[in-house]
Design a protein around this motif. Structure first.
Motif, PDB file in Angstrom:
ATOM      1  N   SER A 198       0.807  -1.217   0.000  1.00 55.22           N
ATOM      2  CA  SER A 198       0.000   0.000   0.000  1.00 55.22           C
ATOM      3  C   SER A 198       0.837   1.263   0.000  1.00 55.22           C
ATOM      4  N   GLY A 199       2.121   1.152   0.363  1.00 56.93           N
ATOM      5  CA  GLY A 199       2.966   2.325   0.331  1.00 56.93           C
ATOM      6  C   GLY A 199       2.767   3.268   1.494  1.00 56.93           C
ATOM      7  N   SER A 200       2.321   2.745   2.646  1.00 57.11           N
ATOM      8  CA  SER A 200       2.103   3.615   3.798  1.00 57.11           C
ATOM      9  C   SER A 200       3.421   4.051   4.433  1.00 57.11           C
ATOM     10  N   THR A 201       4.491   3.272   4.233  1.00 50.76           N
ATOM     11  CA  THR A 201       5.774   3.628   4.830  1.00 50.76           C
ATOM     12  C   THR A 201       6.881   3.803   3.799  1.00 50.76           C
ATOM     13  N   SER A 202       6.659   3.475   2.537  1.00 51.04           N
ATOM     14  CA  SER A 202       7.666   3.628   1.491  1.00 51.04           C
ATOM     15  C   SER A 202       6.960   3.499   0.150  1.00 51.04           C
ATOM     16  N   ARG A 203       7.704   3.642  -0.941  1.00 48.66           N
ATOM     17  CA  ARG A 203       7.097   3.462  -2.258  1.00 48.66           C
ATOM     18  C   ARG A 203       6.613   2.033  -2.401  1.00 48.66           C
ATOM     19  N   PRO A 204       5.485   1.822  -3.084  1.00 51.35           N
ATOM     20  CA  PRO A 204       4.945   0.463  -3.208  1.00 51.35           C
ATOM     21  C   PRO A 204       5.958  -0.506  -3.805  1.00 51.35           C
ATOM     22  N   LYS A 205       5.998  -1.709  -3.228  1.00 47.93           N
ATOM     23  CA  LYS A 205       6.882  -2.767  -3.702  1.00 47.93           C
ATOM     24  C   LYS A 205       6.036  -3.968  -4.106  1.00 47.93           C
ATOM     25  N   GLY A 206       6.455  -4.671  -5.151  1.00 48.38           N
ATOM     26  CA  GLY A 206       5.685  -5.795  -5.678  1.00 48.38           C
ATOM     27  C   GLY A 206       6.003  -7.096  -4.969  1.00 48.38           C
ATOM     28  N   GLY A 495     -15.062  18.329  16.872  1.00 44.04           N
ATOM     29  CA  GLY A 495     -14.526  19.263  15.888  1.00 44.04           C
ATOM     30  C   GLY A 495     -13.468  18.636  15.001  1.00 44.04           C
ATOM     31  N   ILE A 496     -12.890  17.507  15.441  1.00 43.65           N
ATOM     32  CA  ILE A 496     -11.913  16.760  14.643  1.00 43.65           C
ATOM     33  C   ILE A 496     -12.639  15.636  13.914  1.00 43.65           C
ATOM     34  N   ARG A 497     -12.346  15.472  12.640  1.00 46.99           N
ATOM     35  CA  ARG A 497     -12.970  14.392  11.872  1.00 46.99           C
ATOM     36  C   ARG A 497     -12.497  13.039  12.406  1.00 46.99           C
ATOM     37  N   ASP A 498     -13.441  12.162  12.674  1.00 49.97           N
ATOM     38  CA  ASP A 498     -13.168  10.868  13.279  1.00 49.97           C
ATOM     39  C   ASP A 498     -12.180  10.064  12.438  1.00 49.97           C
ATOM     40  N   GLY A 499     -11.043   9.729  13.043  1.00 48.03           N
ATOM     41  CA  GLY A 499     -10.053   8.895  12.380  1.00 48.03           C
ATOM     42  C   GLY A 499      -9.179   9.614  11.381  1.00 48.03           C
ATOM     43  N   GLN A 500      -9.398  10.922  11.181  1.00 47.07           N
ATOM     44  CA  GLN A 500      -8.659  11.655  10.144  1.00 47.07           C
ATOM     45  C   GLN A 500      -7.546  12.483  10.785  1.00 47.07           C
ATOM     46  N   ARG A 552     -10.407  19.319   5.139  1.00 51.28           N
ATOM     47  CA  ARG A 552     -11.014  17.998   4.951  1.00 51.28           C
ATOM     48  C   ARG A 552     -10.513  17.378   3.652  1.00 51.28           C
ATOM     49  N   GLY A 553     -10.211  16.078   3.706  1.00 55.76           N
ATOM     50  CA  GLY A 553      -9.826  15.345   2.505  1.00 55.76           C
ATOM     51  C   GLY A 553      -8.384  15.521   2.091  1.00 55.76           C
ATOM     52  N   THR A 554      -7.547  16.201   2.903  1.00 57.68           N
ATOM     53  CA  THR A 554      -6.149  16.423   2.510  1.00 57.68           C
ATOM     54  C   THR A 554      -5.160  15.569   3.289  1.00 57.68           C
ATOM     55  N   LEU A 555      -5.651  14.732   4.199  1.00 60.03           N
ATOM     56  CA  LEU A 555      -4.762  13.822   4.914  1.00 60.03           C
ATOM     57  C   LEU A 555      -4.285  12.735   3.952  1.00 60.03           C
ATOM     58  N   ALA A 556      -2.985  12.558   3.833  1.00 57.05           N
ATOM     59  CA  ALA A 556      -2.432  11.594   2.885  1.00 57.05           C
ATOM     60  C   ALA A 556      -2.736  10.166   3.329  1.00 57.05           C
ATOM     61  N   LYS A 557      -3.260   9.378   2.390  1.00 55.95           N
ATOM     62  CA  LYS A 557      -3.585   7.981   2.677  1.00 55.95           C
ATOM     63  C   LYS A 557      -3.175   7.104   1.507  1.00 55.95           C
ATOM     64  N   THR A 558      -3.029   5.820   1.791  1.00 53.84           N
ATOM     65  CA  THR A 558      -2.783   4.857   0.730  1.00 53.84           C
ATOM     66  C   THR A 558      -4.101   4.517   0.047  1.00 53.84           C
ATOM     67  N   SER A 560      -5.554   1.839   0.169  1.00 59.00           N
ATOM     68  CA  SER A 560      -6.356   0.990   1.053  1.00 59.00           C
ATOM     69  C   SER A 560      -6.845   1.748   2.276  1.00 59.00           C
ATOM     70  N   GLY A 561      -6.584   3.075   2.325  1.00 55.20           N
ATOM     71  CA  GLY A 561      -7.118   3.886   3.401  1.00 55.20           C
ATOM     72  C   GLY A 561      -6.209   4.052   4.601  1.00 55.20           C
ATOM     73  N   LYS A 562      -4.983   3.531   4.542  1.00 54.45           N
ATOM     74  CA  LYS A 562      -4.053   3.690   5.658  1.00 54.45           C
ATOM     75  C   LYS A 562      -3.413   5.075   5.599  1.00 54.45           C
ATOM     76  N   VAL A 563      -3.220   5.683   6.773  1.00 59.53           N
ATOM     77  CA  VAL A 563      -2.628   7.016   6.810  1.00 59.53           C
ATOM     78  C   VAL A 563      -1.137   6.935   6.506  1.00 59.53           C
ATOM     79  N   ARG A 564      -0.631   7.957   5.841  1.00 63.60           N
ATOM     80  CA  ARG A 564       0.794   8.048   5.516  1.00 63.60           C
ATOM     81  C   ARG A 564       1.447   9.023   6.501  1.00 63.60           C
ATOM     82  N   ARG A 565       1.857   8.528   7.660  1.00 60.72           N
ATOM     83  CA  ARG A 565       2.418   9.414   8.677  1.00 60.72           C
ATOM     84  C   ARG A 565       3.678  10.111   8.189  1.00 60.72           C
ATOM     85  N   ARG A 566       4.551   9.350   7.546  1.00 63.90           N
ATOM     86  CA  ARG A 566       5.826   9.937   7.135  1.00 63.90           C
ATOM     87  C   ARG A 566       5.648  10.972   6.039  1.00 63.90           C
TER      88      ARG A 566
END
Length: 608
Positions: A198-206, A495-500, A552-558, A560-566
Motif C-alpha cells: 500500500s505504500g504507507s511507509t515507502s514506495r509500493p513494492k511488488g 470538531g476533529i474528523r473521526d479517524g482523520q 477535509r480530505g487532505t490527509l495523505a492515505k494509501t 487501502s485507506g491507511k494514513v501516511r504518517r511519514r
C-alpha cells in the motif's frame, strides 16, 4: 515464541523448511477452477452500481478464465510476463485476473483513480508500478484509457513505460481459435501475481505471491481459521486490487466451494447500509472489513434502514488491515444486536501482503478478547496487566495458523518472552518469495530467515496483540509512545474528523524529539487546538508541541485507506500542508497558541 504445527504430511517450499500441510491445500488455483466446474449450482455474484446483479456459475467462471487466457496469449503475452489490471468493475476485474493466472501470466492488480483532483499523484503511482513490474500490457476500460495514456505519454519517464501496451478489456471478450479442450496448467512455485504494497511507509513494492502461497494461505483461512463448509456465504465490498479483498474473497472461497457476493466499494462508502442489507438478503455468514468500516456503519446506518434486517446468519465478522479498536467493535455489536448479530461473530485478525494475506485469526466461536495493559509499563517495553486507573486496551488478533511460526524478537534478534514487546516476525509456507526485482528490500525484510513485519507486538496466553509500527514510535525522554494511542484520543475531540489524524515526532531546534498532531477539521480555532492538547495530555500524558489543523480530505492515505504518517511529516516540514479555514472571530487567528513553559519550539496552530 509460539510454535504450532499440523500433524499431516509435509510438502517442500523452495528454500524453506518442510512444513506439515494437508494434501487438499496443494492444488493450484487453476486446478481448483477446473475441479469446481462440475458444480453448476454454485456461483459468484456481482452487485453493480446500477443495482443489477450479475452471477457467474462455477462452470462459466472456468470457461471465461480460459477464454481470457487465450485472448491474452494472442496479444503475444507468454508465461511469466506481467500484465497490469486497472478495471473498476469487479466482475471484469475478477474474470481478467483469473484469465491471466490461467495463462501463466503474472497479474499486477492496480487501483483505479479515486478522484479527478489528484491525477498527478495517481499518474506517479501508475508509472512507478508499471516500471517496477515491467508490465508488457495494461488492461483497462474505454473510459479510463484516455486519462491513462495522457499520464503515461506526458511523463518524463515515458521510456520506462514505452513497452507497455494498453489493452481494452472488451477486446478480451471476443476470441478466435479458442480450443475448449486445450490443457491449462501452472506449477505451484510459479508466481501468480504481484501484490504491490500500500505504500504507507515507502514506495509500493511488488510482493511475489506464488500459487503455493495462495494454496497454503487459502487453506489456512478457510479451514483452519473459519472452519468453513460449502454452506457458508461470503459478502464483500473490499477493493479487489488489495489482498484482503482479492485473496480473502476471490481466491480462498473457491478452495472451500463458498459462494460470494461482491458489492461495489464506492457504493459502500456512499451508503454503508448496502453491506449489512446484502448480508441479510444473501444470508451471508462471512465478511471482513477494516476498523473504520465498523465505525462508519454503526454511525451512518439509520433505524429505518436496519428495521427489517436479520443478521443472525453472520458467524464470522472479520476485522483487520488497520489498528483495531475495541470500543468500535463493541459499539457495532451493540448497535445491531437487536438484528440478531451475535457477539461471538466478531473475528479480529492480523496479516500482511508479504505473508500472502493472513497470519493469525481469533477463534471463530469466541467473543471479543482484549488486554488492558499499564501505560507506563508499555513505554518501557512490557505489557503489564493494568490494575486500575489509566490503561491501554488492545484487541487480541488470535493465534498463528498451524504450520507457521510467529515470534516476538528484540532489535538484536533475541526471542522475547511472555508480554515483552518487540517486532512481530513470521516464518512458514505462507511467507512469499520477496519483492520483485528488489533484492535490497527483500534482504532487509526476509534475509534473516524470518519475515520481519515491522510491527510491534507481544504474546499473552498464546494470543498475539499488535501495538503499532516500529518505525512510527514516538520516543520522548526515553519513553515509547504509540501514535495510534494519540490518534485515538484526538479522533474523539469534538470538531476533529473521526479517524482523520496522524501523530508523529520531529526534532526541535536543539535536536530534541517533540510530538506533533496533524488533523482534519472544518474550521480551525485556537479553542480546538487547545482542546486537542488537553485531551492528549490528560489521557496519554504527552505534551504536544504542535497541533496542525488541515482541510477535509487532505490527509495523505494509501489506496487501502491507511494514513501516511511519514508523508504528512514531510509535508509539514516542507510547508506544503493545506490548512483548514480559520474561523472568523473578528480578527486574524494568532500563529502561536500558548507555548508551554520551557518549550524549545513555539506551539503552532499549523502555520508550519
Amino acid at each position: 515464541m509460539v510454535r504450532i504445527f499440523c500433524t499431516a504430511g509435509a510438502r517442500r517450499h523452495p528454500s524453506r523448511p518442510i512444513w506439515p500441510l494437508r494434501a487438499l491445500s496443494m492444488r493450484t488455483l487453476i486446478d481448483v477452477l477446473r475441479d469446481n466446474a462440475v458444480h453448476a449450482d454454485r456461483s459468484v455474484t456481482f452487485l453493480r452500481s446500477s443495482g443489477d446483479e450479475h452471477s457467474v456459475s462455477y462452470p462459466d467462471l472456468w470457461l471465461a478464465a480460459r477464454k481470457r487466457a487465450h485472448a491474452l496469449r494472442q496479444l503475444g503475452l507468454g508465461r511469466g510476463d506481467r500484465v497490469a489490471l486497472i478495471l473498476p468493475d469487479p466482475d471484469e476485474f475478477v474474470l481478467t485476473f483469473l484469465g491471466a493466472l490461467t495463462a501463466g501470466i503474472v497479474a499486477v492488480p492496480m487501483y483505479p483513480p479515486q478522484t479527478l483532483a489528484k491525477l498527478e499523484t495517481y499518474g506517479d503511482t501508475v508509472r512507478h508500478v508499471l516500471a517496477a513490474s515491467g508490465a508488457r500490457a495494461l488492461v483497462t476500460t474505454d473510459t479510463l484509457r484516455g486519462m491513462l495514456e495522457e499520464h503515461l505519454i506526458g511523463s518524463s519517464d515515458r521510456a520506462a513505460e514505452a513497452s507497455t501496451q494498453i489493452v481494452l478489456e472488451r477486446s478480451l471478450h471476443d476470441v478466435t481459435g479458442f480450443d475448449a479442450d486445450a490443457p491449462w496448467s501452472v506449477e505451484l512455485d510459479d508466481i501468480a501475481f504481484l501484490q504491490f504494497t500500500s505504500g504507507s511507509t515507502s514506495r509500493p513494492k511488488g510482493v511475489m505471491v506464488t500459487f503455493r502461497n495462495l494454496a497454503v494461505n487459502s487453506h489456512a483461512i478457510m479451514f483452519d481459521g473459519l472452519r468453513s463448509t460449502p454452506e457458508d456465504r461470503g459478502v464483500s465490498w473490499l477493493p479487489l486490487y488489495h489482498d484482503m479483498g482479492l485473496i480473502g474473497f476471490v481466491i480462498a472461497p473457491l478452495y472451500a466451494l463458498v459462494q460470494v457476493m461482491f458489492l461495489p466499494t464506492t457504493a459502500f462508502i456512499r451508503r454503508p447500509s448496502i453491506w449489512l442489507d446484502a448480508i441479510h438478503r444473501f444470508r451471508g455468514t462471512i465478511t471482513f472489513a477494516p476498523n473504520f468500516a465498523y465505525a462508519l456503519a454503526a454511525r451512518a446506518v439509520t433505524e429505518t434502514q436496519a428495521a427489517g434486517w436479520d443478521l443472525s446468519c453472520m458467524r464470522a465478522l472479520g476485522c483487520g488491515a488497520e489498528p483495531i479498536q475495541a470500543d468500535v467493535l463493541r459499539t457495532f455489536l451493540t448497535r445491531f444486536a437487536k438484528n440478531g448479530l451475535r457477539p461471538e461473530s466478531i473475528l479480529p485478525s492480523y496479516g500482511m501482503a508479504e505473508a500472502t494475506l493472513a497470519i493469525t485469526f481469533s477463534d471463530v466461536d469466541s467473543t471479543l478478547t482484549t488486554d488492558r495493559v499499564d501505560v507506563l509499563s508499555m513505554r518501557a517495553g512490557t505489557a503489564k496487566p493494568a490494575a486500575e486507573g489509566t490503561a491501554l486496551e488492545l484487541v487480541s488478533c488470535g493465534r498463528p495458523f498451524p504450520g507457521h511460526e510467529v515470534a516476538i524478537l528484540s532489535p538484536a534478534g533475541k526471542t522475547l518472552g511472555e508480554r515483552q514487546v518487540g517486532e512481530v516476525c513470521l516464518r512458514g509456507p505462507s511467507v512469499t518469495l520477496g519483492y520483485f526485482n528488489d533484492a535490497s528490500s527483500t534482504q532487509d525484510a526476509f534475509g534473516t530467515g524470518w519475515l520481519k513485519t515491522g510491527d510491534l507486538g507481544y504474546f499473552a496466553e498464546g494470543q498475539l496483540y499488535i501495538c503499532g509500527r516500529a518505525k512510527d514510535l514516538i520516543i520522548l525522554s526515553g519513553k515509547n509512545y504509540y501514535p495510534q494511542d494519540l490518534e485515538r484520543v484526538v479522533s474523539r475531540v469534538d470538531g476533529i474528523r473521526d479517524g482523520q489524524c496522524v501523530a508523529f515526532s520531529r526534532l526541535d531546534a536543539l535536536g530534541g524529539e517533540q510530538a506533533v498532531v496533524v488533523a482534519e477539521c472544518r474550521k480551525r480555532t485556537p479553542e480546538l487546538v487547545q482542546a486537542v492538547m488537553r485531551a492528549v495530555r490528560a489521557e496519554v500524558g504527552v505534551q504536544l508541541s504542535e497541533v496542525v489543523l488541515i482541510k477535509r480530505g487532505t490527509l495523505a492515505k494509501t489506496s487501502s485507506g491507511k494514513v501516511r504518517r511519514r508523508e504528512m511529516k514531510q509535508r509539514l516540514e516542507a510547508g506544503e500542508l493545506e490548512l483548514a479555514v480559520a474561523e472568523d472571530s473578528g480578527g486574524a487567528m494568532p500563529p502561536h497558541v500558548g507555548p508551554r513553559s520551557g518549550a524549545t519550539a513555539p506551539l503552532l496552530d499549523g502555520a508550519g
